[in-house]
Design a protein around this motif. Structure first.
Motif, mmCIF file in Angstrom:
data_model
loop_
_atom_site.group_PDB
_atom_site.id
_atom_site.type_symbol
_atom_site.label_atom_id
_atom_site.label_comp_id
_atom_site.label_asym_id
_atom_site.label_seq_id
_atom_site.Cartn_x
_atom_site.Cartn_y
_atom_site.Cartn_z
ATOM 1 N N GLY A 446 46.625 36.580 53.945
ATOM 2 C CA GLY A 446 47.681 37.499 54.346
ATOM 3 C C GLY A 446 49.070 37.016 53.974
ATOM 4 O O GLY A 446 50.013 37.802 53.913
ATOM 5 N N PHE A 447 49.217 35.712 53.690
ATOM 6 C CA PHE A 447 50.517 35.161 53.329
ATOM 7 C C PHE A 447 50.850 35.338 51.851
ATOM 8 O O PHE A 447 51.984 35.112 51.440
ATOM 9 C CB PHE A 447 50.582 33.667 53.677
ATOM 10 C CG PHE A 447 50.839 33.405 55.126
ATOM 11 C CD1 PHE A 447 52.032 33.774 55.709
ATOM 12 C CD2 PHE A 447 49.886 32.782 55.912
ATOM 13 C CE1 PHE A 447 52.279 33.527 57.046
ATOM 14 C CE2 PHE A 447 50.120 32.537 57.255
ATOM 15 C CZ PHE A 447 51.318 32.907 57.820
ATOM 16 N N ILE A 448 49.866 35.690 51.024
ATOM 17 C CA ILE A 448 50.153 35.870 49.602
ATOM 18 C C ILE A 448 50.264 37.352 49.306
ATOM 19 O O ILE A 448 49.691 38.190 50.005
ATOM 20 C CB ILE A 448 49.084 35.201 48.704
ATOM 21 C CG1 ILE A 448 47.736 35.904 48.831
ATOM 22 C CG2 ILE A 448 48.953 33.734 49.038
ATOM 23 C CD1 ILE A 448 46.679 35.338 47.892
ATOM 24 N N ASP A 449 51.005 37.692 48.281
ATOM 25 C CA ASP A 449 51.228 39.094 47.941
ATOM 26 C C ASP A 449 49.989 39.730 47.337
ATOM 27 O O ASP A 449 49.375 39.178 46.415
ATOM 28 C CB ASP A 449 52.391 39.217 46.946
ATOM 29 C CG ASP A 449 53.732 38.931 47.603
ATOM 30 O OD1 ASP A 449 53.839 39.175 48.812
ATOM 31 O OD2 ASP A 449 54.646 38.471 46.906
ATOM 32 N N ASN A 450 49.639 40.880 47.845
ATOM 33 C CA ASN A 450 48.610 41.755 47.262
ATOM 34 C C ASN A 450 47.292 41.058 46.944
ATOM 35 O O ASN A 450 46.826 41.098 45.804
ATOM 36 C CB ASN A 450 49.139 42.412 45.979
ATOM 37 C CG ASN A 450 50.454 43.131 46.189
ATOM 38 O OD1 ASN A 450 50.743 43.574 47.292
ATOM 39 N ND2 ASN A 450 51.234 43.238 45.136
ATOM 40 N N PRO A 451 46.630 40.443 47.915
ATOM 41 C CA PRO A 451 45.340 39.814 47.604
ATOM 42 C C PRO A 451 44.279 40.831 47.185
ATOM 43 O O PRO A 451 43.347 40.490 46.465
ATOM 44 C CB PRO A 451 44.967 39.116 48.919
ATOM 45 C CG PRO A 451 45.714 39.847 49.976
ATOM 46 C CD PRO A 451 46.989 40.283 49.345
ATOM 47 N N HIS A 452 44.427 42.081 47.623
ATOM 48 C CA HIS A 452 43.438 43.097 47.281
ATOM 49 C C HIS A 452 43.749 43.783 45.952
ATOM 50 O O HIS A 452 43.010 44.662 45.514
ATOM 51 C CB HIS A 452 43.333 44.142 48.394
ATOM 52 C CG HIS A 452 42.836 43.557 49.684
ATOM 53 N ND1 HIS A 452 41.542 43.134 49.861
ATOM 54 C CD2 HIS A 452 43.470 43.296 50.853
ATOM 55 C CE1 HIS A 452 41.394 42.653 51.081
ATOM 56 N NE2 HIS A 452 42.557 42.723 51.694
ATOM 57 N N ASP A 453 44.871 43.421 45.345
ATOM 58 C CA ASP A 453 45.205 43.900 44.003
ATOM 59 C C ASP A 453 45.836 42.717 43.268
ATOM 60 O O ASP A 453 46.955 42.774 42.791
ATOM 61 C CB ASP A 453 46.174 45.078 44.103
ATOM 62 C CG ASP A 453 46.362 45.775 42.768
ATOM 63 O OD1 ASP A 453 45.519 45.573 41.865
ATOM 64 O OD2 ASP A 453 47.350 46.512 42.629
ATOM 65 N N PHE A 454 45.037 41.636 43.190
ATOM 66 C CA PHE A 454 45.579 40.336 42.820
ATOM 67 C C PHE A 454 45.958 40.243 41.343
ATOM 68 O O PHE A 454 46.982 39.705 40.972
ATOM 69 C CB PHE A 454 44.559 39.248 43.169
ATOM 70 C CG PHE A 454 45.079 37.847 42.985
ATOM 71 C CD1 PHE A 454 46.030 37.339 43.839
ATOM 72 C CD2 PHE A 454 44.616 37.039 41.952
ATOM 73 C CE1 PHE A 454 46.521 36.051 43.680
ATOM 74 C CE2 PHE A 454 45.099 35.754 41.777
ATOM 75 C CZ PHE A 454 46.055 35.265 42.646
ATOM 76 N N ASP A 455 45.082 40.724 40.469
ATOM 77 C CA ASP A 455 45.331 40.720 39.020
ATOM 78 C C ASP A 455 45.663 39.307 38.521
ATOM 79 O O ASP A 455 46.754 39.040 38.019
ATOM 80 C CB ASP A 455 46.474 41.674 38.680
ATOM 81 C CG ASP A 455 46.571 41.909 37.161
ATOM 82 O OD1 ASP A 455 45.555 41.721 36.470
ATOM 83 O OD2 ASP A 455 47.662 42.269 36.682
ATOM 84 N N GLY A 456 44.686 38.402 38.671
ATOM 85 C CA GLY A 456 44.931 37.034 38.232
ATOM 86 C C GLY A 456 43.652 36.298 37.910
ATOM 87 O O GLY A 456 42.657 36.902 37.481
ATOM 88 N N GLU A 457 43.677 34.992 38.102
ATOM 89 C CA GLU A 457 42.527 34.143 37.812
ATOM 90 C C GLU A 457 42.315 33.152 38.939
ATOM 91 O O GLU A 457 43.263 32.786 39.650
ATOM 92 C CB GLU A 457 42.732 33.387 36.491
ATOM 93 C CG GLU A 457 42.752 34.280 35.269
ATOM 94 C CD GLU A 457 42.968 33.488 33.982
ATOM 95 O OE1 GLU A 457 43.484 32.350 34.078
ATOM 96 O OE2 GLU A 457 42.634 33.992 32.900
ATOM 97 N N CYS A 458 41.058 32.726 39.108
ATOM 98 C CA CYS A 458 40.708 31.741 40.124
ATOM 99 C C CYS A 458 39.891 30.640 39.443
ATOM 100 O O CYS A 458 38.860 30.919 38.828
ATOM 101 C CB CYS A 458 39.906 32.399 41.234
ATOM 102 S SG CYS A 458 39.470 31.295 42.591
ATOM 103 N N THR A 459 40.367 29.417 39.550
ATOM 104 C CA THR A 459 39.676 28.277 38.954
ATOM 105 C C THR A 459 38.815 27.618 40.026
ATOM 106 O O THR A 459 39.317 27.284 41.111
ATOM 107 C CB THR A 459 40.683 27.260 38.396
ATOM 108 O OG1 THR A 459 41.579 27.928 37.508
ATOM 109 C CG2 THR A 459 39.965 26.150 37.639
ATOM 110 N N VAL A 460 37.516 27.437 39.732
ATOM 111 C CA VAL A 460 36.579 26.966 40.757
ATOM 112 C C VAL A 460 35.659 25.894 40.195
ATOM 113 O O VAL A 460 35.492 25.753 38.980
ATOM 114 C CB VAL A 460 35.733 28.139 41.302
ATOM 115 C CG1 VAL A 460 36.628 29.240 41.856
ATOM 116 C CG2 VAL A 460 34.801 28.697 40.227
ATOM 117 N N MET A 461 35.031 25.160 41.115
ATOM 118 C CA MET A 461 34.061 24.142 40.746
ATOM 119 C C MET A 461 32.628 24.663 40.844
ATOM 120 O O MET A 461 31.705 24.079 40.259
ATOM 121 C CB MET A 461 34.219 22.914 41.658
ATOM 122 C CG MET A 461 35.551 22.206 41.510
ATOM 123 S SD MET A 461 35.806 21.507 39.865
ATOM 124 C CE MET A 461 34.595 20.175 39.880
#
Length: 562
Positions: A446-461
């Motif tokens: 909830g603290f980040i902008d637009n998590p439900h319309d994120f339009d980005g990338e997630c780096t994971v292990m």
């Protein structure tokens, strides 16, 4: 969007100076006269009721009972209006009474669905503690404030049985004025949990429940539905469709027509221009020569004029600054010049302060004081004569980094509950304990902008994935885990992320167990830790990722798109 802050209460009494209390006392003398409205307005300004009304507060002090007596009360509730309270001078009171009427802060507490109002005279002898409690809802202050006024408007209409069109038009007009000040245009982006969609004469109720719906609307306005104001707007893409949303279901409202400020921009070039500095100097000079009797009214008017000249100040959020600012002295509270060099300060509001016998237009900002590990407010005079650097910041990148760190901390805390005492609880109690960590993870998103319309990338292990058409067909337990080093090489995975949400299948659809959880391996998908569901619209895929396996989050840039 502000970064996560440590949840601490705000001491309301500590914000009031000796001059403030003197001004309240002078205003009390005018209550009951034809100047009562102005006097209450002065007290509201000193008390900063625009910042506290509708917020959860804790007040300990002497509240007036129905018979006019005063008893010591400790109340946690919602701050309501500042009103005039009749004082019986012949009735003994545990504080000094010198006027027939005193301003009082109303605090509403609800117990067993019954609302009770407590009125605390605004006096240093009458109130021992008054503090704003930290908000944990994740809903922005301006939405909470708007909700409060919608609720109050409904209450006023019902209590007074207001049905005439003129009165209701005036009430709804006040709400629409507040709305227009929030959105600066006709286009809005509304996040909500439920809404009504009307096409022609047909209405369809949509209850989003656990998720949030994003609506893009045009020409938003409050209208009446019975005795309650609701938000109506046209669908941005189809003007034949009307959206109707109750404010209790609204999570956020943002304008879509505003141009905004580029990150890293020199604020003297983009916001606090020479024209603004000239206006600020003229207003401050006028205040410095205004007679004391006319000063409160002039101050209100000039603050409004100052803020009207700053259409983007509410968007600034964080700034980088270096130079001389005005800061309260630690000994007597008087303002003094102090050199500050801060890579991250948070903007609050534009106002006027008095320093060295003259008024100055300032921007109140919060800076972190490393000497005592606390935040404090200082006042920035937006002038190149005082500041070497004054720039806006790219807060999103830092917010995403903080969010990942917070998710890791929550995952570590959740993993720490699997000790002997945990295994003594029933399955239902165990799941409730683990859901608390899911709720914390929800709060982080909830603290980040637009998590439900994120339009980005997630780096994971590590991750699991399913095509969307198999999402409700195949169990996640049957999906193989993809891990770094598991014949996949040593490089982390980069997943396209258009949508982020917290969703743990083992908590939402508990596994079939003989009894309760006896080992962390009874929850093989999550190990009891928060799990993120990541949506990839381009590839029509969904990824399931444990919070501790997330390395980083980033937005797509225009260069990425091209």
């Amino acid at each position: 969007m502000k970064s996560p802050q440590v949840e601490t209460s705000v001491n309301l009494l500590g914000q009031l100076s000796t001059d403030d209390w003197r001004e309240i006392a002078m205003a009390n003398l005018q209550l009951g006269s034809d100047k009562e409205a102005i006097a209450l307005g002065d007290i509201e300004r000193v008390m900063r009721t625009d910042e506290i009304e509708g917020e959860r507060v804790r007040v300990i002090g002497y509240a007036q009972a129905e018979d006019g007596s005063h008893g010591l009360q400790a109340v946690e509730g919602v701050a309501d209006v500042v009103t005039s309270l009749e004082i019986d001078l012949d009735e003994s009171a545990p504080f000094a009474t010198y006027t027939k009427e005193m301003a009082a802060l109303c605090v509403r507490m609800v117990q067993n669905d019954t609302a009770m109002d407590y009125y605390f005279p605004i006096d240093r002898q009458a109130i021992a503690v008054a503090e704003i409690l930290p908000d944990t809802s994740g809903v922005p202050r301006y939405i909470r404030k708007l909700r409060h006024y919608v609720d109050k408007t409904e209450e006023v209409v019902e209590l007074n049985d207001i049905q005439d069109a003129a009165s209701k038009r005036e009430l709804i007009g006040d709400l629409n004025t507040m709305l227009s000040e929030m959105i600066y245009g006709t286009g809005v982006r509304v996040e909500c949990k439920a809404y009504i969609r009307r096409v022609g004469a047909n209405e369809y109720g949509v209850d989003v429940e656990a998720d949030k719906q994003v609506l893009f609307g045009d020409l938003p306005i409050f209208t009446w539905r019975g005795n309650r104001p609701v938000l109506e707007m046209f669908d941005k893409e189809d003007q034949s469709v009307l959206f109707r949303v109750d404010l209790k279901d609204v999570v956020d409202i943002m304008p879509t027509d505003e141009e905004g400020i580029e990150d890293g921009a020199d604020l003297f070039e983009t916001v606090f221009t020479e024209e603004f500095q000239q206006l600020a100097w003229e207003l401050a000079t006028d205040l410095s020569y205004t007679e004391e009797a006319y000063l409160p009214d002039a101050l209100r008017e000039h603050v409004q004029t100052l803020n009207d000249a700053l259409p983007y100040v509410g968007e600034l959020d964080a700034v980088s600054l270096s130079g001389f600012v005005l800061a309260p002295s630690g000994t007597d509270g008087n303002l003094k010049l102090e050199f500050v060099d801060s890579d991250r300060a948070y903007v609050s509001e534009a106002k006027f302060v008095k320093y060295d016998e003259s008024f100055h237009a300032v921007i109140e900002v919060g800076v972190f004081d490393y000497s005592n590990s606390q935040s404090r407010s200082v006042y920035v005079i937006p002038s190149r004569d005082k500041l070497l650097r004054f720039e806006s910041l790219d807060t999103d990148t830092e917010d995403l980094r903080i969010a990942v760190d917070e998710l890791h901390n929550i995952a570590e805390d959740a993993g720490g509950v699997f000790e002997e005492a945990f295994y003594q609880f029933s399955l239902e109690e165990q799941l409730e304990i683990l859901k608390q960590y899911d709720d914390e993870a929800h709060g982080v998103l909830g603290f980040i902008d637009n998590p439900h319309d994120f339009d980005g990338e997630c780096t994971v292990m590590a991750y699991r994935c399913l095509p969307s058409d198999l999402l409700n067909v195949v169990s996640w337990s049957d999906v193989q885990l993809q891990e770094v080093g598991d014949d996949k090489g040593a490089e982390p995975f980069t997943l396209r992320a258009d949508r982020l949400t917290v969703w743990n299948p083992e908590l939402n659809e508990p596994p079939s167990l003989d009894g309760n959880i006896q080992n962390v391996t009874d929850l093989p998908l999550s190990f009891g830790e928060p799990v993120l569901m990541i949506g990839d619209r381009e590839n029509d895929m969904f990824y399931l990722v444990r919070a501790r396996d997330i390395i980083g989050l980033s937005r797509r840039t225009e260069q990425d798109v091209s």
